[in-house]
Write a protein that holds these residues in place. Structure first.
Motif, PDB file in Angstrom:
ATOM      1  N   PHE A  70     -11.802  68.465  73.514  1.00 27.38           N
ATOM      2  CA  PHE A  70     -11.520  68.196  74.928  1.00 27.38           C
ATOM      3  C   PHE A  70     -11.437  69.462  75.776  1.00 27.38           C
ATOM      4  CE2 PHE A  70      -8.543  66.534  78.326  1.00 27.38           C
ATOM      5  CZ  PHE A  70      -9.460  65.665  78.899  1.00 27.38           C
ATOM      6  N   PHE A  71     -10.883  70.540  75.208  1.00 32.00           N
ATOM      7  CA  PHE A  71     -10.679  71.777  75.958  1.00 32.00           C
ATOM      8  C   PHE A  71     -11.655  72.861  75.514  1.00 32.00           C
ATOM      9  CE2 PHE A  71      -6.556  69.658  76.069  1.00 32.00           C
ATOM     10  CZ  PHE A  71      -6.210  69.770  77.402  1.00 32.00           C
ATOM     11  N   PRO A  72     -12.117  73.683  76.453  1.00 34.12           N
ATOM     12  CA  PRO A  72     -12.969  74.814  76.079  1.00 34.12           C
ATOM     13  C   PRO A  72     -12.134  75.929  75.458  1.00 34.12           C
ATOM     14  CG  PRO A  72     -12.573  74.826  78.444  1.00 34.12           C
ATOM     15  CD  PRO A  72     -11.932  73.573  77.910  1.00 34.12           C
ATOM     16  N   ASN A  73     -12.478  76.303  74.217  1.00 30.07           N
ATOM     17  CA  ASN A  73     -11.781  77.401  73.533  1.00 30.07           C
ATOM     18  C   ASN A  73     -10.262  77.297  73.728  1.00 30.07           C
ATOM     19  OD1 ASN A  73     -11.023  79.782  72.315  1.00 30.07           O
ATOM     20  ND2 ASN A  73     -12.719  80.950  73.191  1.00 30.07           N
ATOM     21  N   PRO A  74      -9.608  76.294  73.118  1.00 28.96           N
ATOM     22  CA  PRO A  74      -8.207  75.978  73.423  1.00 28.96           C
ATOM     23  C   PRO A  74      -7.236  77.146  73.353  1.00 28.96           C
ATOM     24  CG  PRO A  74      -9.166  74.296  72.025  1.00 28.96           C
ATOM     25  CD  PRO A  74     -10.179  75.398  72.105  1.00 28.96           C
ATOM     26  N   ARG A  75      -7.325  77.968  72.312  1.00 28.45           N
ATOM     27  CA  ARG A  75      -6.372  79.081  72.187  1.00 28.45           C
ATOM     28  C   ARG A  75      -6.479  80.029  73.377  1.00 28.45           C
ATOM     29  NH1 ARG A  75      -3.945  79.696  67.203  1.00 28.45           N
ATOM     30  NH2 ARG A  75      -4.776  78.381  65.522  1.00 28.45           N
ATOM     31  N   LEU A  76      -7.697  80.388  73.705  1.00 28.24           N
ATOM     32  CA  LEU A  76      -7.902  81.302  74.822  1.00 28.24           C
ATOM     33  C   LEU A  76      -7.569  80.624  76.151  1.00 28.24           C
ATOM     34  CD1 LEU A  76      -8.837  84.097  75.665  1.00 28.24           C
ATOM     35  CD2 LEU A  76     -11.183  83.233  75.751  1.00 28.24           C
ATOM     36  N   TYR A  77      -7.895  79.344  76.259  1.00 28.81           N
ATOM     37  CA  TYR A  77      -7.641  78.609  77.507  1.00 28.81           C
ATOM     38  C   TYR A  77      -6.140  78.547  77.811  1.00 28.81           C
ATOM     39  CZ  TYR A  77      -7.245  74.628  80.688  1.00 28.81           C
ATOM     40  OH  TYR A  77      -6.924  73.810  81.743  1.00 28.81           O
ATOM     41  N   PHE A  78      -5.349  78.078  76.852  1.00 26.84           N
ATOM     42  CA  PHE A  78      -3.910  77.944  77.099  1.00 26.84           C
ATOM     43  C   PHE A  78      -3.227  79.306  77.190  1.00 26.84           C
ATOM     44  CE2 PHE A  78      -4.846  73.732  75.218  1.00 26.84           C
ATOM     45  CZ  PHE A  78      -4.359  72.953  76.250  1.00 26.84           C
ATOM     46  N   GLY A  79      -3.695  80.267  76.384  1.00 26.49           N
ATOM     47  CA  GLY A  79      -3.116  81.606  76.473  1.00 26.49           C
ATOM     48  C   GLY A  79      -3.382  82.250  77.821  1.00 26.49           C
ATOM     49  N   SER A  80      -4.612  82.099  78.312  1.00 28.18           N
ATOM     50  CA  SER A  80      -4.948  82.676  79.618  1.00 28.18           C
ATOM     51  C   SER A  80      -4.198  81.973  80.742  1.00 28.18           C
ATOM     52  CB  SER A  80      -6.456  82.587  79.856  1.00 28.18           C
ATOM     53  OG  SER A  80      -6.877  81.233  79.978  1.00 28.18           O
ATOM     54  N   PHE A  81      -3.931  80.673  80.565  1.00 34.70           N
ATOM     55  CA  PHE A  81      -3.181  79.937  81.581  1.00 34.70           C
ATOM     56  C   PHE A  81      -1.770  80.507  81.728  1.00 34.70           C
ATOM     57  CE2 PHE A  81      -0.095  76.558  82.496  1.00 34.70           C
ATOM     58  CZ  PHE A  81      -0.495  76.209  83.775  1.00 34.70           C
ATOM     59  N   VAL A  82      -1.123  80.769  80.602  1.00 34.74           N
ATOM     60  CA  VAL A  82       0.241  81.324  80.639  1.00 34.74           C
ATOM     61  C   VAL A  82       0.242  82.706  81.291  1.00 34.74           C
ATOM     62  CG1 VAL A  82       2.170  82.129  79.230  1.00 34.74           C
ATOM     63  CG2 VAL A  82       0.988  79.998  78.635  1.00 34.74           C
ATOM     64  N   ILE A  83      -0.691  83.558  80.880  1.00 34.44           N
ATOM     65  CA  ILE A  83      -0.748  84.924  81.426  1.00 34.44           C
ATOM     66  C   ILE A  83      -1.100  84.893  82.910  1.00 34.44           C
ATOM     67  CG2 ILE A  83      -1.978  87.123  81.306  1.00 34.44           C
ATOM     68  CD1 ILE A  83      -2.338  86.600  78.297  1.00 34.44           C
ATOM     69  N   PHE A  84      -2.077  84.070  83.278  1.00 30.94           N
ATOM     70  CA  PHE A  84      -2.493  83.975  84.680  1.00 30.94           C
ATOM     71  C   PHE A  84      -1.352  83.441  85.543  1.00 30.94           C
ATOM     72  CE2 PHE A  84      -4.571  81.688  88.215  1.00 30.94           C
ATOM     73  CZ  PHE A  84      -5.319  82.721  88.757  1.00 30.94           C
TER      74      PHE A  84
END
Length: 430
Positions: free
Chosen positions: A5-19
């Motif tokens: 469902f999500f593109p590259n989940p680890r990077l997606y959620f990690g980038s969301f937190v940092i952003f």
């Protein structure tokens, strides 16, 4: 579960937190006061007002404060929307995914609407202060308040509440579709590799039932977690400001901002106690699904094969079901006792903390209502784990089953319990 469902989940959620953290810091340290020259509010009637003269009366000051607040809020929503659009644009163009309109843009919409609903809740909290102060004035001094002033306050509440209900209903409608799209993505992924999965114990149940549960529970927990974080961000500063009027706590004595620390401390203690009481539940829920699957599978075999589902075998399998359920009932019993007692006592904590302040008449009825409601929101946010523990237990159970399910696709080794369960059903994984 996530890659479908999500593109590259680890990077997606990690980038969301940092952003998100970067945006918060950028707002508070750089842009919070930049609305006077960056905001488009003036084009829509939300521009910053002209400075007041020295002889401005109270009505002018009140109007100035209201207009300034509206302008600042409008500027914040511009920044908020710009940040969301930038994040979505990056992920939808750099990391292509067939479900990105729902997983990326849909998640962003959920994030934004959740914040909007929290802000409406803040407005309702402010209304409680003005309404109950009006009631106190009316009851304390007869004929000092007209009935039309009361009606006006009620009308104000209705405007906020009806908007909240309208947006919340549409929000839940969208979330329901979002959850089904996630399930749809998981179903497509599993069915594309069905020939590898069909020999696994309970494959049909995991594709049909567990995929549905996982998407549903994860989204509900995610929305609730997001709501808790945003409520904390909105109400913690509010409680901090209101706590300035509460300078004494029972037993402790004189303090500064004491209610904030009471809410945090009480929530931490409760979370630790409830988590300790429910520590065994995830494993028992997982075992429960395993023994239920074994029993159900034997009965299915018995429909086509007279040699299967014989009384001794069925009795043994159902005995496992009964044994695990009885253990689960016992552990849920004392877990619920601990959780419910804690939550019920928690309803009294703000009144206990306010007792010295109430006794001295240091606050009005309206301020007391605001404090209690803000305290409850902050405390509730910190108690996310307590309020969601049973759901988290169920999610962990579903996650373990799907993780074992996907281990076959990734070529990983199954757990001993999975192997034992499959062998007992005469259906070893290949």
């Amino acid at each position: 579960m996530f890659h479908s469902f999500f593109p590259n989940p680890r990077l997606y959620f990690g980038s969301f937190v940092i952003f998100s953290l970067a945006c918060v810091l950028l707002w508070f340290f750089v842009l919070v006061d930049a609305g006077s020259y960056l905001s488009l509010g003036g084009l829509f009637g939300y521009g910053l007002p002209e400075a007041l003269g020295e002889n401005a009366d109270d009505a002018a000051k009140a109007a100035f404060a209201a207009q300034t607040k509206a302008a600042n809020n409008f500027w914040f929503y511009q920044f908020f929307l710009a940040a969301i659009v930038a994040f979505c644009a990056f992920w939808m163009n750099v990391y292509k995914h067939p479900w990105q309109r729902w997983s990326v843009a849909g998640s962003a919409l959920i994030f934004f609407v959740n914040w909007f609903l929290v802000q409406l809740d803040v407005l309702i909290n402010e209304w409680f202060g003005s309404f109950y102060d009006l009631i106190q004035k009316a009851l304390g001094t007869p004929n000092s308040v007209t009935e039309w002033e009361v009606y006006a306050q009620i009308a104000t509440f209705l405007k906020i509440a009806l908007l909240y209900v309208f947006v919340a209903v549409l929000f839940r409608f969208f979330v329901s579709h979002y959850v089904f799209r996630w399930r749809n993505a998981m179903n497509d992924y599993y069915m594309s590799r069905w020939q590898e999965l069909r020999k696994i114990e309970g494959a049909s149940q995991r594709v049909q039932e567990d995929a549905k549960k996982f998407a549903d529970i994860t989204q509900n927990l995610g929305v609730n977690f997001l709501d808790s974080v945003m409520t904390l961000i909105a109400f913690l500063p509010l409680l901090w400001g209101l706590s300035a009027q509460v300078t004494v706590l029972p037993i402790v004595g004189e303090v500064s901002q004491g209610l904030v620390f009471v809410a945090i401390l009480w929530s931490i203690i409760g979370t630790a106690i409830v988590a300790a009481a429910g520590i065994k539940l995830p494993g028992l829920e997982f075992n429960n699904q395993m023994v239920e699957a074994a029993y159900r599978k034997e009965l299915v075999y018995g429909e086509d094969d007279a040699e299967r589902a014989a009384p001794p075998t069925v009795w043994e399998l159902f005995s496992d079901v009964r044994r695990n359920y009885f253990r689960l009932y016992f552990h849920y019993m004392y877990f619920n006792v601990v959780r419910i007692f804690y939550l019920q006592i928690g309803n009294l904590v703000p009144y206990i903390a306010l007792a010295p302040t109430i006794a001295t008449g240091a606050i009005t009825l309206g301020v007391m209502q605001q404090i209690i409601r803000a305290f409850g929101r902050v405390e509730g946010s910190f108690q996310y784990l307590i309020n969601s523990w049973s759901t988290i237990v169920e999610l962990l159970s579903v996650y373990k089953r799907l993780q074992a399910f996907e281990a076959v696709l990734d070529g990983r080794e199954l757990s001993d319990k999975e192997k034992e369960n499959m062998m007992r059903q005469g259906n070893p994984a290949e």
